[in-house]
Scaffold this motif. Structure first.
Motif, short mmCIF file in Angstrom:
data_model
loop_
_atom_site.label_atom_id
_atom_site.label_comp_id
_atom_site.label_asym_id
_atom_site.label_seq_id
_atom_site.Cartn_x
_atom_site.Cartn_y
_atom_site.Cartn_z
N LEU A 94 0.74 -1.16 0.15
CA LEU A 94 -0.04 0.01 0.01
C LEU A 94 0.91 1.28 0.03
O LEU A 94 0.42 2.26 0.52
N VAL A 95 2.09 1.28 -0.66
CA VAL A 95 3.05 2.47 -0.70
C VAL A 95 2.48 3.32 -1.94
O VAL A 95 2.40 2.91 -2.90
N GLY A 96 2.39 4.65 -1.56
CA GLY A 96 1.96 5.49 -2.64
C GLY A 96 0.59 5.54 -2.77
O GLY A 96 -0.22 5.03 -1.95
N ASP A 97 0.07 6.38 -3.91
CA ASP A 97 -1.24 6.70 -4.42
C ASP A 97 -1.77 5.46 -5.12
O ASP A 97 -0.92 4.26 -5.32
N ALA A 98 -2.99 5.72 -5.52
CA ALA A 98 -3.61 4.46 -6.18
C ALA A 98 -3.03 4.10 -7.45
O ALA A 98 -2.87 2.86 -7.69
N GLU A 99 -2.47 5.17 -8.09
CA GLU A 99 -1.81 4.75 -9.49
C GLU A 99 -0.57 3.71 -9.04
O GLU A 99 -0.18 3.04 -9.85
N ALA A 100 0.09 4.48 -8.01
CA ALA A 100 1.52 3.55 -7.74
C ALA A 100 1.15 2.18 -7.32
O ALA A 100 1.91 1.00 -7.45
N ILE A 101 0.05 2.05 -6.52
CA ILE A 101 -0.29 0.72 -5.85
C ILE A 101 -0.64 -0.16 -7.27
O ILE A 101 -0.41 -1.41 -7.35
N SER A 127 -2.72 -5.89 -20.99
CA SER A 127 -3.75 -6.59 -20.51
C SER A 127 -3.62 -6.66 -19.03
O SER A 127 -4.54 -6.48 -18.28
N ILE A 128 -2.48 -7.11 -18.66
CA ILE A 128 -2.37 -7.00 -17.12
C ILE A 128 -2.37 -5.49 -16.29
O ILE A 128 -2.96 -5.50 -15.55
N SER A 129 -1.82 -4.39 -17.09
CA SER A 129 -1.90 -3.14 -16.29
C SER A 129 -3.37 -2.78 -16.43
O SER A 129 -3.64 -2.21 -15.55
N ASP A 130 -4.04 -3.10 -17.61
CA ASP A 130 -5.67 -2.91 -17.50
C ASP A 130 -6.26 -3.49 -16.23
O ASP A 130 -7.19 -3.00 -15.70
N TRP A 131 -5.93 -4.75 -16.24
CA TRP A 131 -6.59 -5.46 -15.30
C TRP A 131 -6.23 -4.80 -13.76
O TRP A 131 -7.07 -4.78 -12.84
N SER A 132 -4.86 -4.55 -13.79
CA SER A 132 -4.56 -4.05 -12.15
C SER A 132 -5.15 -2.55 -12.26
O SER A 132 -5.66 -2.30 -11.04
N ASP A 133 -5.46 -1.86 -13.14
CA ASP A 133 -5.95 -0.55 -12.89
C ASP A 133 -7.37 -0.73 -12.47
O ASP A 133 -8.09 0.06 -11.64
N ASN A 134 -7.98 -1.83 -12.78
CA ASN A 134 -9.68 -2.06 -12.49
C ASN A 134 -9.65 -2.74 -11.19
O ASN A 134 -10.93 -3.09 -10.75
N ARG A 135 -8.48 -2.96 -10.74
CA ARG A 135 -8.61 -3.62 -9.42
C ARG A 135 -8.49 -2.69 -8.20
O ARG A 135 -7.76 -2.87 -6.94
N ALA A 136 -8.65 -1.28 -8.25
CA ALA A 136 -8.31 -0.45 -7.39
C ALA A 136 -9.21 -0.61 -6.02
O ALA A 136 -10.45 -0.96 -5.91
N GLY A 137 -8.49 -0.56 -4.90
CA GLY A 137 -8.92 -1.00 -3.53
C GLY A 137 -8.76 -2.54 -3.18
O GLY A 137 -9.11 -2.84 -2.02
#
Length: 220
Positions: A94-101, A127-137
């Motif tokens: 959980l280091v940094g802001d949502a983008e860094a996480i 695909s992995i970057s998009d998947w991770s972006d949609n996993r906020a929280g």
């Protein structure tokens, strides 16, 4: 206690490991025959998740026996270790802001995917970057659910010499989602669906896999 653990290990090696190997062989053969579609990926994921209930069934009495034998000092040490590990995971994940996480989560996932698929191409990385972006929280909910379960375990250990302890531990082991909370359960349902889609996308974008290129070892 050692006998319980040795018997569990013997059961797992003789009964479950051959099942895992058979599942991996089927998966390998399916990939050699062609890239699986969404339905096939969902089926493979369901088969993989079906390995857990028998393991949980065997682990439960071992866990009950072990936990019921803990001294007060051991319970305090367990609680301290849990707190320390929780802080370490918060500092790591959980280091940094949502983008860094999200970026860190994507990097970890790419490393795991490369272990199975080799070097990822740009489509797979995207695909992995998009998947991770949609996993906020997701990571915070996972950690909170984990902490909730640990607190429930520590509460149960306070009554380890009283009637009902066996049932309390059995419930925690066999139905952990109840202790982790509704937010965690909802997150896991969405996460499972999202992971199936991600696996499908990664396989669709991959080069054909053969029996000689498929990894023979598994890393957790």
């Amino acid at each position: 206690m050692n006998d319980d653990i040795n018997n569990l290990k013997q059961w797992h090696c003789s009964t479950e490991l051959p099942r895992y190997r058979a599942w991996l062989t089927r998966f390998q053969n399916d990939l050699a025959s062609g890239k699986p579609g969404p339905a096939e990926v969902n089926n493979l994921q369901s088969q993989l998740l079906a390995f857990f209930p028998p393991l949980v069934q065997q682990i439960t009495p071992v866990a009950v026996n072990l936990l019921s034998s803990l001294s007060d000092e051991q319970v305090r040490e367990l609680a301290g270790n849990m707190d320390e590990q929780h802080r370490e995971r918060e500092e790591e994940f959980l280091v940094g802001d949502a983008e860094a996480i999200a970026e860190a989560r994507a990097e970890r996932t790419m490393e795991r995917a490369e272990h199975w698929l080799g070097n990822l191409n740009s489509s797979q990385q995207s695909s992995i970057s998009d998947w991770s972006d949609n996993r906020a929280g997701q990571t915070r909910i996972w950690l909170e659910g984990r902490k909730n379960w640990q607190n429930a375990l520590l509460d149960a250990l306070e009554n380890r010499n009283k009637p009902g302890f066996d049932d309390a531990i059995t419930e925690l082991v066999k139905s952990p989602e109840a202790a982790r909370g509704n937010a965690h359960a909802e997150m896991m349902n969405k996460s499972t669906e999202a992971m199936a889609r991600l696996i499908y996308e990664l396989l669709q974008a991959s080069q054909p896999l053969t029996l000689t290129t498929w990894p023979t070892e598994h890393r957790t």
